[in-house]
Design a protein around this motif. Structure first.
Motif, PDB file in Angstrom:
ATOM      1  N   PRO A  52       0.826  -1.218   0.000  1.00 37.27           N
ATOM      2  CA  PRO A  52       0.000   0.000   0.000  1.00 37.27           C
ATOM      3  C   PRO A  52       0.855   1.260   0.000  1.00 37.27           C
ATOM      4  CG  PRO A  52      -0.906  -1.602   1.524  1.00 37.27           C
ATOM      5  CD  PRO A  52       0.418  -2.158   1.055  1.00 37.27           C
ATOM      6  N   TYR A  53       0.505   2.198  -0.886  1.00 37.03           N
ATOM      7  CA  TYR A  53       1.257   3.444  -0.957  1.00 37.03           C
ATOM      8  C   TYR A  53       1.071   4.254   0.319  1.00 37.03           C
ATOM      9  CZ  TYR A  53       3.109   7.852  -2.719  1.00 37.03           C
ATOM     10  OH  TYR A  53       3.850   8.996  -2.882  1.00 37.03           O
ATOM     11  N   ILE A  54      -0.151   4.282   0.841  1.00 31.28           N
ATOM     12  CA  ILE A  54      -0.438   5.014   2.075  1.00 31.28           C
ATOM     13  C   ILE A  54      -0.365   4.045   3.235  1.00 31.28           C
ATOM     14  CG2 ILE A  54      -2.145   6.391   3.324  1.00 31.28           C
ATOM     15  CD1 ILE A  54      -1.054   7.850   0.952  1.00 31.28           C
ATOM     16  N   GLN A  55       0.560   4.309   4.162  1.00 26.14           N
ATOM     17  CA  GLN A  55       0.722   3.466   5.344  1.00 26.14           C
ATOM     18  C   GLN A  55       0.953   4.366   6.559  1.00 26.14           C
ATOM     19  OE1 GLN A  55       3.085  -0.215   4.974  1.00 26.14           O
ATOM     20  NE2 GLN A  55       3.462   0.314   2.832  1.00 26.14           N
ATOM     21  N   TYR A  56      -0.115   5.017   7.007  1.00 24.77           N
ATOM     22  CA  TYR A  56      -0.011   5.911   8.154  1.00 24.77           C
ATOM     23  C   TYR A  56       0.087   5.112   9.447  1.00 24.77           C
ATOM     24  CZ  TYR A  56      -1.390   9.860   5.174  1.00 24.77           C
ATOM     25  OH  TYR A  56      -1.446  10.832   4.204  1.00 24.77           O
ATOM     26  N   ALA A  57       0.908   5.604  10.365  1.00 23.77           N
ATOM     27  CA  ALA A  57       1.013   4.983  11.683  1.00 23.77           C
ATOM     28  C   ALA A  57      -0.260   5.258  12.476  1.00 23.77           C
ATOM     29  CB  ALA A  57       2.226   5.547  12.423  1.00 23.77           C
ATOM     30  N   PRO A  58      -0.611   4.382  13.409  1.00 23.88           N
ATOM     31  CA  PRO A  58      -1.803   4.623  14.245  1.00 23.88           C
ATOM     32  C   PRO A  58      -1.725   5.984  14.932  1.00 23.88           C
ATOM     33  CG  PRO A  58      -0.986   2.390  14.562  1.00 23.88           C
ATOM     34  CD  PRO A  58       0.045   3.108  13.727  1.00 23.88           C
ATOM     35  N   GLY A  59      -2.826   6.685  14.931  1.00 24.42           N
ATOM     36  CA  GLY A  59      -2.864   8.007  15.562  1.00 24.42           C
ATOM     37  C   GLY A  59      -2.559   9.145  14.620  1.00 24.42           C
ATOM     38  N   THR A  60      -2.124   8.829  13.376  1.00 25.99           N
ATOM     39  CA  THR A  60      -1.851   9.860  12.384  1.00 25.99           C
ATOM     40  C   THR A  60      -3.159  10.266  11.704  1.00 25.99           C
ATOM     41  OG1 THR A  60       0.332   8.920  11.933  1.00 25.99           O
ATOM     42  CG2 THR A  60      -0.556  10.444  10.298  1.00 25.99           C
ATOM     43  N   PRO A  61      -3.433  11.577  11.578  1.00 24.23           N
ATOM     44  CA  PRO A  61      -4.659  11.997  10.881  1.00 24.23           C
ATOM     45  C   PRO A  61      -4.681  11.457   9.448  1.00 24.23           C
ATOM     46  CG  PRO A  61      -3.680  13.841  12.067  1.00 24.23           C
ATOM     47  CD  PRO A  61      -2.685  12.722  12.122  1.00 24.23           C
ATOM     48  N   GLU A  62      -5.757  10.768   9.104  1.00 27.63           N
ATOM     49  CA  GLU A  62      -5.845  10.165   7.776  1.00 27.63           C
ATOM     50  C   GLU A  62      -6.449  11.114   6.745  1.00 27.63           C
ATOM     51  OE1 GLU A  62      -6.756   5.541   8.588  1.00 27.63           O
ATOM     52  OE2 GLU A  62      -8.183   6.927   9.519  1.00 27.63           O
ATOM     53  N   ASN A  63      -7.312  12.024   7.206  1.00 32.06           N
ATOM     54  CA  ASN A  63      -7.946  13.016   6.337  1.00 32.06           C
ATOM     55  C   ASN A  63      -8.517  12.355   5.077  1.00 32.06           C
ATOM     56  OD1 ASN A  63      -7.310  15.068   8.179  1.00 32.06           O
ATOM     57  ND2 ASN A  63      -5.269  15.276   7.312  1.00 32.06           N
ATOM     58  N   GLN A  64      -8.195  12.951   3.897  1.00 33.36           N
ATOM     59  CA  GLN A  64      -8.810  12.453   2.659  1.00 33.36           C
ATOM     60  C   GLN A  64      -8.291  11.079   2.247  1.00 33.36           C
ATOM     61  OE1 GLN A  64      -6.346  14.677   2.857  1.00 33.36           O
ATOM     62  NE2 GLN A  64      -5.538  15.292   0.854  1.00 33.36           N
ATOM     63  N   PHE A  65      -7.198  10.603   2.894  1.00 36.03           N
ATOM     64  CA  PHE A  65      -6.613   9.327   2.482  1.00 36.03           C
ATOM     65  C   PHE A  65      -7.135   8.130   3.285  1.00 36.03           C
ATOM     66  CE2 PHE A  65      -3.256  12.199   0.854  1.00 36.03           C
ATOM     67  CZ  PHE A  65      -3.261  11.769  -0.458  1.00 36.03           C
ATOM     68  N   LYS A  66      -8.134   8.361   4.135  1.00 34.73           N
ATOM     69  CA  LYS A  66      -8.640   7.268   4.968  1.00 34.73           C
ATOM     70  C   LYS A  66      -9.036   6.038   4.158  1.00 34.73           C
ATOM     71  CE  LYS A  66     -11.838   6.234   8.736  1.00 34.73           C
ATOM     72  NZ  LYS A  66     -12.838   6.783   9.685  1.00 34.73           N
ATOM     73  N   PRO A  67      -9.766   6.182   3.026  1.00 35.96           N
ATOM     74  CA  PRO A  67     -10.152   4.984   2.279  1.00 35.96           C
ATOM     75  C   PRO A  67      -8.967   4.220   1.677  1.00 35.96           C
ATOM     76  CG  PRO A  67     -11.520   6.858   1.656  1.00 35.96           C
ATOM     77  CD  PRO A  67     -10.370   7.401   2.458  1.00 35.96           C
ATOM     78  N   LEU A  68      -7.817   4.896   1.509  1.00 37.55           N
ATOM     79  CA  LEU A  68      -6.656   4.263   0.880  1.00 37.55           C
ATOM     80  C   LEU A  68      -5.582   3.853   1.880  1.00 37.55           C
ATOM     81  CD1 LEU A  68      -6.274   6.576  -2.254  1.00 37.55           C
ATOM     82  CD2 LEU A  68      -7.023   4.190  -2.238  1.00 37.55           C
ATOM     83  N   ASN A  69      -5.762   4.204   3.154  1.00 38.00           N
ATOM     84  CA  ASN A  69      -4.741   3.893   4.155  1.00 38.00           C
ATOM     85  C   ASN A  69      -4.627   2.373   4.342  1.00 38.00           C
ATOM     86  OD1 ASN A  69      -2.768   4.332   6.066  1.00 38.00           O
ATOM     87  ND2 ASN A  69      -4.226   4.694   7.733  1.00 38.00           N
ATOM     88  N   HIS A  70      -3.403   1.852   4.121  1.00 36.90           N
ATOM     89  CA  HIS A  70      -3.129   0.416   4.222  1.00 36.90           C
ATOM     90  C   HIS A  70      -3.992  -0.394   3.252  1.00 36.90           C
ATOM     91  CE1 HIS A  70      -0.471   0.918   7.694  1.00 36.90           C
ATOM     92  NE2 HIS A  70      -1.366   1.767   8.177  1.00 36.90           N
TER      93      HIS A  70
END
Length: 391
Positions: A223-241
């Motif tokens: 996955p291109y988007i791999q935010y750590a837990p607690g990071t604001p996902e904003n518009q990328f929430k559907p693509l996170n992980h």
């Protein structure tokens, strides 16, 4: 000046008279109270209500102007003024007022439901007049533009659309490093990159290695988007992980990815011959980017305007597009472009199969060699400062 209990009672009574069909009586009632209430926005608003009910629209506009003279940000007075100008057939003037209404309107969640129709109408009038103005500009200025037919007027055409209001202004909005005085150019002219021909000539070679990966199920893609837990996902929430937007990195933050390079030795060799950005611990970055069918990458901006991103389309199974600022383009296999990713951009794949492009970063060609060197030093110094933040 606040409205006390007595003034409020007067305003409620005048509105009741209007509803009962006695607008003239309401106006007389308000005029009798004028000496002590003329400093209130609501007084002039109620005068406008009565005048409008009587059909005296110019007088209603005059009353609303008096309200706005007291409070230029009186939202309801401004909305009413736009509606009355529209009723008078002054659509251009109404649109200008409605633009201010839309700018100062309270958030939708804080508006009463009754305001939804007039707000929608305000937006419709603004959009209609903007489109009409843009069309008028082209009709009026078309003959003059033809006199300069041999020159590119793309920027001027965008300027016309911005003035008309059918397009908005997009500036560079770097997430990390903003370098001052660099122009915000969505797509850079190919003349800056004579090596594009070398890259494009190698398209089939790169596609060959990519096809092998696709036949094997895209091994190494993550996955291109791999935010750590607690990071604001904003518009990328559907693509996170999510594998809906995945990538295989050949260089990441300036570091070679040996496993991926081993899978794509020819592609690695081709990229190594190109003038990739060279910022220790930050660049180059080079990757395959895969977007699943019927998926969209939401509008976003990149890290720094000191670099540009290059796209090379490799797999285009159907309609897919890309927007940077006001400019929308469709990819063509083997045709590269370079753009400033700190200008808002987005991508979409409307096809029934996965779309894959190659992405890598290069220096902004408007920087001098000295500036490039100093920017690299700045990035390293900034990184070290953050690493020693506990001191």
């Amino acid at each position: 000046m606040s409205v006390g209990a007595e003034p409020k009672k007067i305003f409620v009574e005048s509105q009741a008279m209007v509803r009962q069909g006695d607008a003239r009586g309401a106006l007389s009632f308000l005029q009798n109270a004028a000496p002590q209430l003329s400093g209130h926005v609501d007084f002039h608003m109620n005068v406008a209500i009565a005048q409008r009910a009587l059909g005296d629209l110019p007088a209603a506009i005059k009353a609303l102007n008096s309200a706005l003279a007291i409070d230029p940000y009186a939202f309801m007075a401004m909305l009413s003024k736009g509606a009355i100008l529209e009723q008078m057939g002054e659509l251009r003037k109404a649109a200008e007022v409605y633009k201010d209404v839309l700018r100062i309107a309270p958030p939708e969640s804080e508006r009463p439901a009754s305001l939804a129709p007039p707000m929608q109408r305000a937006q419709e009038v603004v959009d209609q007049q903007s489109a009409a103005m843009a069309e008028h500009f082209r009709a009026a200025l078309g003959p003059l533009m033809k006199e300069y037919g041999g020159e590119s007027l793309t920027r001027f055409e965008e300027c016309m659309d911005v003035v008309a209001g059918v397009k908005r202004v997009y500036n560079a909005e770097p997430v990390q490093v903003h370098y001052p005085r660099l122009p915000a150019i969505p797509f850079f002219d190919r003349s800056y990159f004579p090596w594009f021909e070398t890259l494009e000539a190698a398209t089939e070679t790169i596609q060959g290695e990519l096809q092998t990966l696709m036949n094997e199920g895209l091994p190494g893609f993550k996955p291109y988007i791999q935010y750590a837990p607690g990071t604001p996902e904003n518009q990328f929430k559907p693509l996170n992980h999510s594998d809906n937007w995945s990538s295989l990195w050949l260089w990441k933050d300036g570091k070679p990815q040996q496993e991926a390079m081993a899978r794509c030795p020819k592609t690695t060799a081709i990229l190594a011959q190109l003038p990739l950005a060279d910022q220790p611990d930050f660049a180059p970055t080079a990757l395959f980017s895969a977007l699943a069918p019927h998926m969209k990458i939401p509008p976003h901006t990149g890290s720094t305007n000191t670099r540009l991103l290059v796209h090379l389309p490799l797999v285009l199974p159907g309609p897919a597009g890309f927007r940077v600022g006001n400019e929308v383009r469709e990819w063509r296999i083997g045709e590269a472009w370079a753009f400033d990713d700190t200008i808002e951009h987005e991508a979409w794949n409307d096809a029934d199969q996965t779309r894959v492009i190659m992405i890598f970063d290069i220096w902004n060609p408007l920087l001098s060699a000295a500036e490039r060197s100093m920017i690299s030093a700045l990035l390293g110094t900034h990184r070290d400062w953050l690493a020693e933040s506990g001191k």
